[in-house]
Design an enzyme around this catalytic site. Structure first.
Site, mmCIF file in Angstrom:
data_model
loop_
_atom_site.group_PDB
_atom_site.id
_atom_site.type_symbol
_atom_site.label_atom_id
_atom_site.label_comp_id
_atom_site.label_asym_id
_atom_site.label_seq_id
_atom_site.Cartn_x
_atom_site.Cartn_y
_atom_site.Cartn_z
ATOM 1 N N GLU A 35 0.840 -1.202 0.000
ATOM 2 C CA GLU A 35 0.000 0.000 0.000
ATOM 3 C C GLU A 35 0.880 1.259 0.000
ATOM 4 O O GLU A 35 0.623 2.225 -0.708
ATOM 5 C CB GLU A 35 -0.935 -0.046 1.211
ATOM 6 C CG GLU A 35 -1.759 1.205 1.441
ATOM 7 C CD GLU A 35 -1.419 1.860 2.764
ATOM 8 O OE1 GLU A 35 -0.773 2.922 2.733
ATOM 9 O OE2 GLU A 35 -1.774 1.296 3.824
ATOM 10 N N GLU A 47 10.251 1.522 1.990
ATOM 11 C CA GLU A 47 8.933 1.488 2.618
ATOM 12 C C GLU A 47 8.774 0.280 3.528
ATOM 13 O O GLU A 47 8.050 0.339 4.510
ATOM 14 C CB GLU A 47 7.829 1.480 1.546
ATOM 15 C CG GLU A 47 7.824 2.720 0.655
ATOM 16 C CD GLU A 47 7.528 4.008 1.427
ATOM 17 O OE1 GLU A 47 6.714 3.977 2.373
ATOM 18 O OE2 GLU A 47 8.138 5.043 1.081
HETATM 19 ZN ZN LIG Z 1 1.414 2.762 6.947
#
Ligand SMILES: [Zn+2]
Length: 1090
Positions: free
Chosen positions: A175, A250
């Site tokens: 995401e 990330e």
């Molecule tokens: Zn997050």
């Protein structure tokens, strides 16, 4: 300056929500004077402080968001303050209150055919005055809900079913990662470009336990389609599946700055989750979910367990995207007043590129079978050393209610039951638990129906070990009793009115109505059920009311309690034990793994790792080339209105009191605020004000118990709240400091509303020592929770208190000082209740006066006129003391650097200075510049390469305080160094016209934030209180629009004041604090707080 000007003002008031999904962590609940809803229910599952109201999947069940509220400066202090009201348990359905007509343009079959779709079903939904069409994309099977109405706040969302098989956090990391560049938009983070330069009214992404959502919203059609295109390209063609470095950034990676140092873990999600795993309420929520669902996907953590995240490989990550991010596995939502055929055209461009896949089969969520026997689980959570561990246990009972999804009628009934049990302070289960004295605050989310199968959870925290069993027994006996005796008739009436009011008002705060509808629809649609049904509440509501009227509420609710709770063996009891060693154990275990990793590497490996670390940093810190930046579509300055949004305001006078009236269409609801001046209050009484506010609403009068008073408010109005509001006023020595009483009702109930406000203000008696004691322990529990979950808010408040008087006042009512006050007060309630009681009375005496009072009303003109007579009567009843005498509270905290040490795995780091004290004069360009600093310099250095979940700055234009803050930050001194280098960044800044234009447009987007009518009226009131004129707003807007690179350079010198004269406050772990003080000889003074 609607938004910008409001940013700080609200900080001092009560709570804030913002245009992003969640309320500002800084403020959430902190200054909450009363809990209009069952506040405690909200933080149980809350990972990210979220959502403005309960129309949404309300506990945000272990849902992760890409953007922490903290990542945006504008979010820090901005509020629409709708939160004061929302008090609804059911996931009510949204409906636009705009005066829509059913004649909404459709689309002809040829167009549908041409773009490759077929129409599956079409319905007019009266509840939201919308025409909704379900389409299917013929080639891939992608489903599209296209909702058309006259709401200008358009919403798009694409949702994939993404059930994880382990706790490596794949869905969550993906995401984050898909928004890091794509085929058409090949730059580092198109998401950030949209944050900087679009007029979005919503922009974020969420990971649920079983799905991933990508929603955007805007009122500007061109802007809206720009956002849609960037999101579609991101989910289907992201760069991250070829780019290992994005995965590292990330997700997780080993960091080694030079071969002599230790290896550490870094990664945005990794640190975000470390923060999550530092919070006891979150540990409890996750443990409960996993124990309730041991056999299906909900038995693992979609967000990622920091211990497991480093097991995730890039191959697994890519495969997950290939499998699930496919049109066949997608559900797409459009909502608003834009053209239906354009929606289909845009989608066909993307969907036509794919063939059908087997993903829908593979992503199906298997239901959890019900247990035959209850289960008990004991789990440890980290606490600070020292302190009393005795009263630190938590216990929570959880039930899985059904082995399959429930029908809507049953869900609605459970929603009502939930409200009856827990919805208000007067609700019997909640009341019984809090009045028992067995614990400090409620945990457990009540009924939770966001996943495939609904659950119910309830418990207490702040419990001593020998009382755990008593809590369990109390919960069971209270439920047993309620099932045998039923609920009070007035309570049922109050719940029905509250829920109906909320449905009709449909106040989603700053959250777009279309998004709230989408999340509701998706809640069923994602499990292959009818997406229309959840939007239609009218019929089940009428049926429920009829059944209650005919058979009585007991016949409706008792069987529910029996079937779903009392006779349900699928019950999990979770007991949480405080463990002062857990934090250091976890840290040591991580260190050991990393040492082993290092030991297993050769010299060459280490050199290579150091090189890779360096390379990643370099990449992160290198700006995107201008041609890449230009790929992200943007508006031009010509698309921007030259004048600020004006709110109709008439200033009049009733009985000598100033009255502001805002004639706006509110769907027959009256919103009103009564404002009292707090400036004649004695300084030592200030910390008592939040508890005073709570007492007004929760103590009862001579004739009414607090339960009766509460039910009366529930039956007659849409809610009343009372809270303090404090802010600096630009150019003035004295702060603006008030108590605001806010209420709302249907127009026909205006008289009741004002009568009840009068009752609350004048008739409530401060005599209930036991209840007051509960308020104190609840507030203390709330503050402690806030310190762990939103430490940056505590740090910001603390710095403010060192730099201006309004900040000092706010900190007395919601910062560390307040927590210390509460700790001392706990004893005082036993020893000197009379003294406290008379202090509360003294606060009332000094506030309650027609002098210094101000009234604000928002409704249509007829309602406003009709209401005047009730206002007049209300004002007549107020005492008119001689003119209010201002006392002086000249106080600030000493300007030393402080570290507030708590048991945590991540830090919150702040530094601030007052720019006005250096002679700086406010110019509108400051808004553009501080937003730019947040979105570029701090985003890149504190978040992307520093590995914190958020880093941002905030300029309080009222006081002049400029603050830097970080959120869930693995660093401490390093982050301070980044702050100090901000001036240098501005000095060397180069910026082409496109970038500058984007920065300006993004700032206007903040300033012109979308507001529902009540929020417009409220903002106008705040501007009035703060002396912000329409001329000033116009001037600031012009300054924003004409911001130039020269302004940035000039600001560089201004901001160096923070470096040179600033004060630092960090909320930090003991280890990091010690290391920092070693490195910079006692830089911080330590303050232990937990
Ligand atoms: Zn997050």
């Amino acid at each position: 300056m609607e938004r910008a000007a409001l940013i700080r003002t609200i900080s001092s008031s009560s709570l804030a929500c913002n245009r992003f999904l969640f309320s500002s962590p800084r403020l959430a609940r902190s200054f909450l004077s009363k809990s209009p809803v069952v506040t405690s229910r909200r933080h149980y599952y809350r990972l990210i402080p979220n959502v403005t109201n309960r129309f949404l999947p309300r506990r945000g069940l272990r849902r992760f968001c890409r953007l922490s509220a903290a990542s945006q400066s504008s979010s820090l202090r901005f509020s629409l303050s709708n939160r004061h009201f929302s008090s609804l348990a059911t996931r009510a359905v949204a409906s636009p209150s705009t005066q829509g007509s059913p004649e909404i343009a459709g689309v002809n079959d040829e167009v549908v055919e041409k773009f490759g779709f077929e129409k599956v079903s079409e319905q007019f939904i009266g509840e939201c005055k919308s025409k909704a069409v379900l389409f299917k994309h013929k080639k891939t099977g992608a489903e599209v809900m296209s909702v058309s109405n006259d709401d200008e706040n358009k919403v798009f969302g694409i949702v994939f079913r993404t059930p994880p098989k382990d706790s490596t956090g794949i869905p969550h990391i993906l995401e984050h990662s898909v928004l890091c560049g794509s085929r058409k938009y090949p730059l580092k983070e198109p998401f950030v470009e949209l944050l900087k330069g679009s007029l979005h009214t919503f922009l974020n992404a969420f990971t649920y336990p079983d799905r991933t959502c990508y929603p955007v919203a805007s009122t500007n059609t061109k802007d809206f389609y720009n956002l849609v295109d960037v999101y579609l390209d991101a989910v289907f063609f992201p760069k991250c599946i070829e780019d290992f470095q994005t995965f590292q950034q990330e997700g997780w990676h080993y960091e080694l700055n030079n071969t002599a140092e230790d290896i550490t873990y870094k990664g945005v999600v990794f640190n975000e989750m470390k923060g999550v795993y530092s919070q006891p309420d979150n540990i409890l929520g996750r443990t409960a979910q996993q124990a309730l669902f041991p056999d299906n996907t909900y038995g693992v953590d979609s967000g990622g367990d920091p211990k497991v995240i480093p097991k995730l490989t890039f191959e697994q990550f890519k495969e997950f995207h290939r499998k699930y991010y496919h049109p066949s596995n997608a559900r797409i939502w459009f909502y608003g007043d834009d053209d239906l055929s354009e929606r289909l055209r845009i989608l066909s461009e993307y969907l036509d590129m794919f063939d059908a896949s087997t993903a829908p089969e593979e992503s199906k969520i298997a239901p959890q079978k019900l247990f035959a026997e209850p289960v008990r689980i004991v789990e440890k959570y980290p606490v600070g050393e020292g302190g009393n561990l005795k009263k630190k246990h938590m216990v929570c009972l959880n039930w899985l209610l059904s082995d399959k999804p429930l029908d809507l009628q049953t869900e609605l009934e459970l929603g009502f039951l939930d409200h009856l049990l827990l919805g208000t302070p007067a609700s019997p289960l909640r009341k019984a638990l809090l009045e028992s004295g067995l614990g400090d605050a409620i945990v457990g989310g009540g009924v939770e129906d966001e996943l495939l199968q609904p659950q119910f959870g309830i418990g207490l925290k702040g419990v001593s070990e020998d009382n755990i069993q008593k809590v369990e027994e109390l919960i069971m006996s209270t439920l047993q009793k309620l099932s045998e005796e039923g609920f009070d008739k007035d309570a049922v009436e109050a719940s029905i009115n509250t829920i109906e009011f909320s449905l009709r008002e449909n106040n989603t705060g700053s959250f777009p109505r279309g998004l709230s509808l989408m999340l509701r629809s998706i809640g069923k649609w994602i499990y292959d059920m009818d997406p229309f049904e959840p939007l239609k509440y009218e019929k089940p509501l009428i049926a429920l009311k009829a059944r209650i009227a005919e058979k009585g509420s007991k016949a409706v609710f008792s069987p529910l309690i029996e079937k779903f709770i009392l006779n349900n063996p699928h019950c999990v009891t979770i007991e949480m034990q405080p463990d002062p060693e857990k934090a250091s154990h976890d840290e040591a275990a991580e260190k050991e793994i990393l040492e082993k990793v290092k030991a297993s590497m050769t010299e060459e490996d280490l050199a290579e790792l150091a090189r890779a670390t360096e390379e990643l940093k370099l990449k992160q810190e290198t700006p995107d080339p201008p041609e890449a930046l230009r790929t992200v579509p943007s508006l031009s300055l010509d698309d921007i209105p030259k004048e600020p949004i004006r709110v109709p305001t008439e200033i009049g006078d009733i009985n000598g009191v100033k009255v502001l009236q805002h004639n706006l269409f509110t769907n027959d609801v009256l919103y009103s605020e009564v404002v009292f001046d707090m400036s004649s209050l004695k300084q030592e009484l200030l910390p008592l004000v939040p508890l005073f506010c709570q007492s007004l609403l929760e103590m009862g009068t001579k004739d009414l118990t607090f339960v009766q008073l509460n039910q009366l408010i529930g039956r007659k109005t849409g809610g009343i709240s009372v809270y303090p509001f404090t802010s600096s006023v630009q150019g003035k020595e004295d702060p603006c400091s008030h108590i605001i009483v806010r209420g709302k009702s249907m127009a026909g109930r205006a008289e009741d509303l004002f009568n009840l406000m009068n009752c609350v203000l004048q008739e409530v008696q401060f005599t209930d020592q036991q209840r007051f004691k509960q308020f104190v322990s609840q507030s203390k529990a709330r503050m402690e929770n806030r310190l762990r979950g939103s430490g940056h808010g505590i740090a910001a408040a603390r710095m403010d208190a060192k730099l201006n008087m309004a900040g000092w006042i706010s900190e007395q009512m919601g910062g560390i000082s307040y927590l210390e006050f509460l700790q001392a007060l706990e004893e005082k309630v036993d020893n000197d209740w009379d003294g406290i009681s008379s202090s509360l009375e003294e606060i009332r005496q000094s506030l309650l006066s027609r002098n210094g009072c101000l009234l604000n009303m928002t409704a249509d003109s007829k309602t406003l006129t009709d209401t005047e007579k009730f206002v007049s009567k209300f004002l007549d009843l107020l005492p008119s003391n001689s003119s209010v005498e201002r006392v002086s509270w000249n106080a600030r905290l000493p300007p030393n650097n402080e570290a507030i040490v708590i048991p945590t795995q991540v830090n919150y780091v702040g530094k601030a200075a007052n720019l006005y004290e250096t002679g700086y004069q406010l110019d509108g360009s400051a808004y553009v510049i501080s937003k730019h600093i947040s979105n570029t310099w701090l985003w890149d250095r504190v978040r992307v390469s520093g590995g914190a979940y958020g880093g941002f700055c905030d300029f309080d234009t009222h006081s002049g305080v400029f603050s830097f803050l970080s959120y869930r930050d693995p660093n401490l001194l390093k982050t301070l160094d980044v702050y100090d280098a901000t001036g240098g960044f501005l000095h060397e800044l180069e910026m082409d016209d496109d970038t500058l234009t984007k920065a300006i447009i993004g700032t206007i987007g903040d300033v012109d934030a979308y507001q529902l009518p009540d929020a417009k009226g409220y903002s106008s009131l705040l501007r009035y209180l703060l002396g912000i004129t329409e001329e000033e707003r116009q001037r600031r807007r012009e300054e924003i629009l004409s911001t130039s690179l020269k302004d940035f350079k000039e600001f560089a010198d201004v901001i160096d004041a923070v470096k040179d004269k600033g004060v630092s406050v960090a909320v930090a772990s003991p280890d990091d604090f010690e290391a920092a003080n070693k490195e910079r000889s006692n830089f911080f003074q330590v303050k232990k707080a937990l």
